[in-house]
Design a protein around this motif. Structure first.
Motif, short mmCIF file in Angstrom:
data_model
loop_
_atom_site.label_atom_id
_atom_site.label_comp_id
_atom_site.label_asym_id
_atom_site.label_seq_id
_atom_site.Cartn_x
_atom_site.Cartn_y
_atom_site.Cartn_z
N THR A 195 2.96 -13.75 -1.54
CA THR A 195 2.27 -13.49 -2.80
C THR A 195 3.19 -12.65 -3.62
N PRO A 196 3.09 -12.86 -5.07
CA PRO A 196 4.01 -11.95 -5.96
C PRO A 196 3.55 -10.37 -5.67
N LYS A 217 5.09 -5.02 -14.99
CA LYS A 217 4.26 -6.20 -15.47
C LYS A 217 3.35 -6.74 -14.59
N PRO A 218 2.10 -7.13 -15.08
CA PRO A 218 1.15 -7.91 -14.42
C PRO A 218 1.72 -9.23 -13.92
N VAL A 219 1.44 -9.91 -12.84
CA VAL A 219 1.65 -10.86 -12.60
C VAL A 219 1.34 -12.17 -13.34
N ARG A 271 0.61 -19.56 -6.54
CA ARG A 271 0.49 -20.38 -5.49
C ARG A 271 1.96 -21.06 -5.14
N LEU A 272 2.54 -21.27 -6.25
CA LEU A 272 3.97 -21.79 -6.16
C LEU A 272 4.99 -20.79 -5.39
N PHE A 273 4.78 -19.51 -5.97
CA PHE A 273 5.37 -18.44 -5.32
C PHE A 273 5.26 -18.33 -4.03
N ARG A 274 4.07 -18.34 -3.63
CA ARG A 274 3.89 -17.93 -2.02
C ARG A 274 4.27 -19.42 -1.38
#
Length: 279
Positions: free
Chosen positions: A269-270, A241-243, A260-263
């Protein structure tokens, strides 16, 4: 820093965040206090040993099992003629039911004596053989490992559920509220506000945060981010699935904010996370 504790991470090459190995005869590497960014499940079928975790000393006699949570300071005092396995797993690979149980365990509850463990031994042996084999095509191996590890984790679950149930009458209100919050966190989007979770439990957000912090040592924000990261990593690893779609499914309308939160929380990055685990 000179006095900083050693900190160990799982490498992505460990088949998507899981590795299973025999308990080594030489444990000198584990006799100094250290932390991990992943779960350790030690299953000891023979021998004895003494472990220390967060200041609590455990005298282990086989057959027994111990779980060590991410970031818990631990080390081995001594181990004699121990045979068994150490399973290291990234948090996002744990089934939600087991994750809830592990999160609910107090330190003294993270050690369990085993009875009638013959089927558990066979499941561990099968998982280890599959992990080590080169016969399974690489493109299928993560899915096979996931299926076998899910089965093993669900077999481990009742061993610790029994401990939680036996101590249920002695659980303080804060611990009971924390466990209810953890269960809600698996059912609802982690993007929901603290006020939403508190409303579901008919308490104030401040009281909920106080109970969670008192029981776990971490505030609501930490556990909401923890749940979001695990859900995101599963979707990134097991789907194409796309990010943007993943962000929406997790309750984040702004996919750039989600990225941004994931990174910020992982250092990746996702897209980079997905690429590393699919190399």
């Amino acid at each position: 820093m000179k006095n900083q504790l050693p900190f160990y991470s799982l490498e992505p090459s460990n088949i998507g965040g899981l590795i299973i190995e025999d308990i080594p005869e030489d444990i000198s590497y584990a006799t100094m206090p250290h932390q991990d960014d992943h779960y350790l499940v030690m299953i000891m079928m023979e021998g004895v040993g003494t472990m220390e975790m967060e200041g609590e000393v455990f005298h282990c006699t086989a057959p027994a099992m111990m779980v060590i949570k991410p970031l818990q300071v631990h080390f081995a005092h001594e181990v004699h003629q121990a045979k068994g396995w150490i399973i290291s797993t990234a948090p996002f690979l744990l089934p939600d039911t087991l994750a809830i149980a592990f999160q609910s365990l107090q330190i003294k509850q993270q050690y369990a004596s085993l009875r009638d463990a013959g089927d558990l031994i066979q499941m561990v042996l099968t998982l280890q053989a599959t992990f080590n084999t080169s016969a399974c095509p690489a493109r299928y191996k993560p899915a096979v490992i996931k299926g076998l590890s899910d089965a093993l984790f669900h077999r481990i679950l009742p061993e610790f559920e029994c401990i939680l149930e036996n101590s249920a009458q002695n659980i303080r209100q804060a611990a009971a509220i924390t466990r209810q919050f953890m269960q809600l966190l698996q059912q609802e989007s982690a993007a929901q506000t603290p006020a939403f979770f508190a409303q579901q439990m008919h308490i104030t957000p401040a009281h909920l945060n106080d109970c969670v912090r008192e029981t776990t040592g971490y505030p609501l924000t930490y556990w909401r981010q923890y749940a979001m990261l695990n859900a995101a990593k599963r979707l990134l690893y097991y789907t194409d699935k796309p990010v943007k779609t993943i962000a929406w499914e997790l309750g984040y309308e702004d996919h750039t904010y989600f990225s941004r939160l994931f990174r910020k929380l992982t250092g990746d990055t996702p897209g980079n996370f997905r690429s590393k685990f699919h190399e």
